[in-house]
Design an enzyme around this catalytic site. Sequence first.
Site, short mmCIF file in Angstrom:
data_model
loop_
_atom_site.label_atom_id
_atom_site.label_comp_id
_atom_site.label_asym_id
_atom_site.label_seq_id
_atom_site.Cartn_x
_atom_site.Cartn_y
_atom_site.Cartn_z
N ARG A 1 -1.75 0.90 -4.70
CA ARG A 1 -3.01 0.75 -3.97
C ARG A 1 -3.92 1.97 -4.17
O ARG A 1 -5.14 1.84 -4.13
CB ARG A 1 -2.74 0.49 -2.49
CG ARG A 1 -1.87 1.53 -1.78
CD ARG A 1 -1.44 0.98 -0.42
NE ARG A 1 -0.73 1.92 0.43
CZ ARG A 1 0.56 2.17 0.37
NH1 ARG A 1 1.31 1.56 -0.54
NH2 ARG A 1 1.13 3.03 1.21
N HIS B 1 -7.51 4.96 0.02
CA HIS B 1 -7.57 3.73 -0.78
C HIS B 1 -8.15 2.57 0.01
O HIS B 1 -8.24 2.61 1.24
CB HIS B 1 -6.17 3.35 -1.27
CG HIS B 1 -5.21 3.09 -0.15
ND1 HIS B 1 -5.21 1.93 0.58
CD2 HIS B 1 -4.23 3.86 0.38
CE1 HIS B 1 -4.28 1.96 1.51
NE2 HIS B 1 -3.66 3.14 1.41
N HIS C 1 -4.26 8.53 0.44
CA HIS C 1 -3.86 7.68 1.55
C HIS C 1 -4.32 8.27 2.87
O HIS C 1 -4.80 9.42 2.92
CB HIS C 1 -2.34 7.50 1.55
CG HIS C 1 -1.82 6.91 0.28
ND1 HIS C 1 -1.55 5.57 0.13
CD2 HIS C 1 -1.52 7.49 -0.91
CE1 HIS C 1 -1.12 5.34 -1.09
NE2 HIS C 1 -1.09 6.49 -1.74
N GLY C 2 -4.16 7.52 3.94
CA GLY C 2 -4.62 7.98 5.24
C GLY C 2 -4.02 9.31 5.63
O GLY C 2 -4.72 10.24 6.04
N ASN D 1 -1.77 -3.33 5.19
CA ASN D 1 -2.79 -2.89 6.15
C ASN D 1 -3.34 -4.10 6.88
O ASN D 1 -3.54 -4.09 8.10
CB ASN D 1 -3.93 -2.16 5.45
CG ASN D 1 -3.52 -0.84 4.82
OD1 ASN D 1 -3.86 -0.57 3.68
ND2 ASN D 1 -2.79 -0.02 5.56
N GLU E 1 1.49 8.31 0.52
CA GLU E 1 1.37 8.15 1.96
C GLU E 1 2.57 8.80 2.63
O GLU E 1 3.61 9.06 2.02
CB GLU E 1 1.30 6.65 2.29
CG GLU E 1 1.23 6.30 3.77
CD GLU E 1 0.07 6.93 4.50
OE1 GLU E 1 0.12 8.17 4.73
OE2 GLU E 1 -0.88 6.20 4.86
N ARG F 1 2.69 -2.74 13.78
CA ARG F 1 2.29 -1.69 14.73
C ARG F 1 2.04 -2.24 16.13
O ARG F 1 2.42 -1.63 17.13
CB ARG F 1 1.04 -0.98 14.22
CG ARG F 1 1.22 -0.23 12.90
CD ARG F 1 -0.05 0.49 12.53
NE ARG F 1 0.02 1.14 11.23
CZ ARG F 1 -0.35 0.57 10.09
NH1 ARG F 1 -0.82 -0.68 10.08
NH2 ARG F 1 -0.27 1.22 8.95
#
Length: 297
Positions: A100, A49, A226-227, A55, A127, A138
């Site tokens: 998303r 996405h 998603h990732g 993010n 995700e 992070r």
Amino acid sequence: MVLFLACEGGKEFKSRRPYRCLIARCQTRVHLCQAATTMAKYKLVLLRHGEGAWNKENRFCSWVDQKLSSDGIREAQNCGKHLKALGFEFDLVFTSVLRRSIQTAWLILEEMGQEWVPIQSSWRLNERHYGALIGLNRAEMALNHGEEQVKIWRRSYDVTPPPITESHPYYEEIYNDRRYKCGDVSQDNLPKAESLKDVLDRLLPYWNEKIVPELKSGKMILISAHGNSSRALLKHVEGISDEDIMNVTLPTGVPILLELDENLQPLGPHQFLGDQEAIQAAIKKVEDQGKVKSTEK
């Protein structure tokens, strides 16, 4: 043909299967792909996405339902324009149940003039569930726990982060959400934290039972995921090792093409569609999210 939207990956890696490389600029991509894929029985494109609000803030978003940022909206729109220019026409779209993912699919179809295409959504494309890490920054985590530990939490195959508990600030928001009351598992059996291996385990039944039959029927499919759900599928389809999957990074809003034979085996490595220099810069941006933020001016 299946099209996937994915967002974390891009370094070279070793695999159990042979690969060939294809690099092309946007202007000539369609002609090169047509010339190079005459033996492909099926085509699969993955897409992560567009950039989400968290993010942009460099936070573990996971199952918290964030909309796209303004940049993420533009990424999805540009992706739709690019896919339209390449001549893609979809018959069916798969998404997760997170906004998303769905919003990205809507924007892409709108840009392509294909708003009528049916969409199916499943939590199995969600995700990765980051457990107790959800909502944390992070870069701050890297400062407190070290960059290597954060990379292990983000990228390793079988390491699970600490589970979410009822005292977590987003626990009630996630587990009282009615979208999970109509799924194929009870809310009590939903994960409280996941490794990438866990993501693949819950994703494979949906892939095998829902997506593969549509692919083999000749439909062109878009999967806006998603990732980590996209990385898990890449690992499965391409046979990427447990070690090498750590180095696969997928930027947001960049479509990834896979060419498959009649047995769904890849004829070559996945290909990022778009300007290669810009894509590499986007990959580096994702990789830097887990590093300590520099204080230098």
